[in-house]
Design a protein around this motif. Structure first.
Motif, PDB file in Angstrom:
ATOM      1  N   VAL A   1       0.866  -1.175   0.000  1.00 27.46           N
ATOM      2  CA  VAL A   1       0.000   0.000   0.000  1.00 27.46           C
ATOM      3  C   VAL A   1       0.906   1.229   0.000  1.00 27.46           C
ATOM      4  CG1 VAL A   1      -1.711   1.344   1.274  1.00 27.46           C
ATOM      5  CG2 VAL A   1      -1.888  -1.163   1.186  1.00 27.46           C
ATOM      6  N   VAL A   2       0.727   2.099  -0.981  1.00 35.11           N
ATOM      7  CA  VAL A   2       1.470   3.356  -1.035  1.00 35.11           C
ATOM      8  C   VAL A   2       0.539   4.461  -0.561  1.00 35.11           C
ATOM      9  CG1 VAL A   2       2.725   4.994  -2.478  1.00 35.11           C
ATOM     10  CG2 VAL A   2       2.891   2.531  -2.947  1.00 35.11           C
ATOM     11  N   LEU A   3       0.882   5.085   0.545  1.00 37.60           N
ATOM     12  CA  LEU A   3       0.099   6.198   1.068  1.00 37.60           C
ATOM     13  C   LEU A   3       0.649   7.488   0.481  1.00 37.60           C
ATOM     14  CD1 LEU A   3      -1.896   7.648   2.889  1.00 37.60           C
ATOM     15  CD2 LEU A   3      -0.298   7.346   4.796  1.00 37.60           C
ATOM     16  N   ASN A   4      -0.103   8.070  -0.447  1.00 38.59           N
ATOM     17  CA  ASN A   4       0.277   9.336  -1.079  1.00 38.59           C
ATOM     18  C   ASN A   4      -0.233  10.467  -0.194  1.00 38.59           C
ATOM     19  OD1 ASN A   4       0.865  11.450  -2.884  1.00 38.59           O
ATOM     20  ND2 ASN A   4      -1.138  11.226  -3.866  1.00 38.59           N
ATOM     21  N   ASP A   5       0.648  11.038   0.597  1.00 38.13           N
ATOM     22  CA  ASP A   5       0.274  12.005   1.635  1.00 38.13           C
ATOM     23  C   ASP A   5       0.606  13.420   1.189  1.00 38.13           C
ATOM     24  OD1 ASP A   5      -0.217  13.404   3.928  1.00 38.13           O
ATOM     25  OD2 ASP A   5       1.054  12.190   5.233  1.00 38.13           O
ATOM     26  N   ASN A   6      -0.425  14.153   0.758  1.00 37.84           N
ATOM     27  CA  ASN A   6      -0.221  15.566   0.393  1.00 37.84           C
ATOM     28  C   ASN A   6      -1.050  16.501   1.269  1.00 37.84           C
ATOM     29  OD1 ASN A   6      -2.865  15.411  -0.618  1.00 37.84           O
ATOM     30  ND2 ASN A   6      -2.173  15.086  -2.712  1.00 37.84           N
ATOM     31  N   GLU A   7      -1.592  15.945   2.359  1.00 33.56           N
ATOM     32  CA  GLU A   7      -2.398  16.699   3.327  1.00 33.56           C
ATOM     33  C   GLU A   7      -3.629  17.308   2.689  1.00 33.56           C
ATOM     34  OE1 GLU A   7      -0.063  19.449   5.591  1.00 33.56           O
ATOM     35  OE2 GLU A   7       1.610  18.060   5.777  1.00 33.56           O
ATOM     36  N   MET A   8      -4.110  16.704   1.573  1.00 34.90           N
ATOM     37  CA  MET A   8      -5.285  17.216   0.867  1.00 34.90           C
ATOM     38  C   MET A   8      -6.141  16.047   0.410  1.00 34.90           C
ATOM     39  SD  MET A   8      -5.019  20.638   0.414  1.00 34.90           S
ATOM     40  CE  MET A   8      -5.979  21.004  -1.053  1.00 34.90           C
TER      41      MET A   8
END
Length: 629
Positions: free
Chosen positions: A173-180
């Motif tokens: 699982v790749v968590l793409n974290d851009n705070e949006m």
């Protein structure tokens, strides 16, 4: 002298990316950005999400074997680079246009699109299903799910994490974290994920803990030595790794989502594991395009714009306000006079027009994140205590909370009001976003009043009606602008279950509601020039139906045309015909129904799609001419 071919033009299949050096990947990343900006500026699309994952996409394609491995994107807003790299570069100019490629991954469009998406938080569950199927078949390919931190706020994502950790199947699982998400993320989870735990801070924390333990008499030195040996546990306790390790995932991160070389190295190492792993990647939404980085909410889904400046292109529109904005301003007007009115949105304050409510009544505004089920039951809880919650949501997303509408709201007859934006055909986002099922999935629920306004003024009147009614109500309205009807700041209430005859006639009658009323009037006026006298009746309500008025119409007209911007199966026309059959009034009537057939409608402009289905004025005229010979 001819220019040398771009790297992107040389990519015919994903395997070609494996042959590129890191330097070439960086050049390719810029080419992808330039291509996406150029094409989206011309016809609109989801710009900021796709710009933010270009390096991540390249790292995945470099590290994994896209001919065998399964890559699942969550929602799919960010899949433009994926499309360009999987044999669709020559068709990318048709993105989101009628008969062109979809704005989202689709199984039917490409063998590299392993799961069709469009709604959030499905990737982990789908990927786990693929991983289990792989193991049952004795295969050894990798399965990767890419999910954003906004999508991770939804309960379904955690249901998938929970099951994946329990089964222990190999997957990434790749968590793409851009705070949006679309707007800025909300909730305790997003705050936890976005904590910036810098290396100097962690080193100071570790040193302070060891120093403190060393002062404890007799056992202090031993404890300090233990803490030093297991220093990584301090980091995992104060970072998101603690959360995902609890789900039995191996956690790696956070890492820089724009450092391609670093991500490739991590992915290569992760492939050696035989258990679930989560890679936490920090990205910038809109990366590489200053206007999108500065305003990622606006550029999440954007119309045509000038690429040099980011400013919207001028177009010859009506200049009228949208139904969304009329809803938002009316909601604020009504809330000024009624302190029990509250507004709830699921991560879309701008998209649903509730941003003004948030500014004017912050204590009565709640953004629950991408949690539609929770939004509905949360509203039900508020209603039990005398409040009048307005759940502002897209029609297609309320589908995700169907059981909560039935069980938690309508069964208890609570005063919760559902305002369904994007009711009907939405256009370029296509099948996953059309709101063409709400009449069908709402009209059969007991206690629920269901209505649709013909214009802006009627929208405001129906809102006043909903808040005055002691029970659940649902109102759907279309995407786009209205007709210019004047909206009162003190809209009057409408009698529930009463329609209006908006045009008299003697040869035939069009029975419709909502967005199809004005096109029906246009069709009737055009036919008048050809000697045909057609009446138009706006039912306003699909539940309860204006029964007495409809029975009178059945007595006066033998030729009846029903028109709706909803699925014909179980929809508005079906509801009226059921009533006609029950009342035994049909006697040689000539009846036609226009609406959405039993199929999923693809993407295109609203005008194109309405014409294709024959529910515009031209389509109505054609059918009426046939009926009237």
């Amino acid at each position: 002298m001819n220019e040398s071919p771009t790297i992107l033009s040389r990519i015919k299949k994903p395997a070609d990316i494996k042959l590129l050096s890191i330097d070439e990947l960086e050049v390719l990343a810029q080419e992808l950005r330039d291509t996406i900006i150029e094409e989206v500026s011309g016809h609109g699309g989801h710009l900021a999400p796709s710009l933010g994952v270009i390096e991540l996409t390249l790292a995945l394609f470099k590290s994994f074997d896209m001919e065998e491995d399964k890559l699942v994107w969550d929602v799919g807003h960010q899949a433009y680079a994926h499309k360009l790299l999987t044999g669709r570069a020559d068709r990318f100019h048709t993105l989101r246009q009628k008969d062109g490629i979809s704005g989202f991954p689709r199984i039917s469009e490409s063998p590299y699109d392993h799961f069709g998406v469009g709604h959030s938080s499905t990737s982990i569950s789908a990927a786990l299903g693929m991983a289990m199927a792989r193991d049952l078949k004795g295969e050894d390919n990798e399965v990767i799910a890419v999910i954003g931190d906004g999508s991770l706020t939804a309960g379904m994502a955690f249901e998938g994490l929970n099951q994946a950790g329990d089964l222990g199947r190999k997957m990434v699982v790749v968590l793409n974290d851009n705070e949006m998400s679309i707007s800025r993320n909300v909730g305790a989870l997003s705050q936890f994920l976005s904590r910036k735990m810098t290396t100097p801070f962690l080193q100071r924390l570790k040193s302070d803990v060891e120093g403190l333990l060393g002062t404890i008499p007799k056992i202090g030195d031993d404890l300090a030595g233990y803490a030093k040996r297991y220093g990584d546990s301090v980091k995992s306790f104060f970072t998101p790794g603690m959360l995902f390790e609890a789900f039995h995932f191996t956690y790696v991160g956070p890492i820089d989502g724009h450092n391609t070389a670093q991500m490739i190295k991590v992915f290569d190492e992760i492939k050696q594991l035989d258990k679930p792993a989560l890679v936490h990647v920090m990205t910038t939404k809109g990366k590489g395009y200053e206007p999108a980085e500065s305003d990622p909410t606006h550029f999440h889904g954007v119309g045509k714009f000038i690429p040099e400046t980011g400013l919207a292109r001028k177009f010859s529109g009506s200049g009228l306000p949208s139904y969304t904005s009329i809803f938002g301003s009316t909601l604020c007007n009504l809330a000024e006079r009624d302190e029990t009115i509250m507004a709830i949105t699921a991560a879309m304050p701008e998209g649903t027009g509730t941003e003004c409510f948030r500014k004017n009544f912050p204590e009565r505004f709640v953004d629950v994140g991408i949690c539609e089920q929770h939004a509905v039951t949360f509203a039900a809880g508020l209603a039990t205590q005398g409040y009048k919650p307005a759940v502002a949501i897209y029609s297609t997303f309320l589908q995700r909370a169907y059981d909560q509408v039935v069980h938690d709201v309508c069964l208890q007859n609570l005063n919760v009001n559902f305002f369904l934006d994007r009711g009907g055909l939405v256009g370029e986002d296509g099948a996953t976003h059309h709101g063409v099922f709400d009449f069908s999935y709402l009209r059969h629920i007991p206690n629920l009043v269901c209505m649709a306004p013909k214009d802006e003024a009627e929208l405001a009147q129906m809102m006043a009606t909903a808040f005055a009614y002691d029970g659940p109500c649902a109102m759907r309205y279309p995407r786009g602008t209205g007709v210019g009807a004047k909206v009162s700041k003190t809209p009057r209430k409408i009698a529930i279950g009463k329609g209006e005859l908006v045009r008299e006639g003697k040869d035939a009658v069009i029975i419709t509601l909502g967005s199809r009323v004005y096109p029906a009037l246009e069709a009737a006026m055009d036919l008048e020039k050809e000697g045909m006298d057609v009446a138009v009746f706006n039912t306003r309500f699909i539940k309860p139906l204006p029964k007495k008025q409809l029975l009178e119409l059945a007595a006066d007209f033998q030729k009846i045309l029903f028109v709706e911007e909803n699925a014909l199966a179980g929809g508005f026309g079906s509801a009226v015909l059921e009533m006609f059959v029950e009342e035994e009034v049909l006697n040689g009537h000539d009846i036609k129904l226009l609406g959405v057939p039993d199929e999923f409608i693809e993407h295109g402009t609203q005008t194109e799609l309405r014409a294709m289905l024959g529910i515009d004025s031209t389509g109505m005229k054609k059918v009426l001419k046939e009926m009237l010979n």
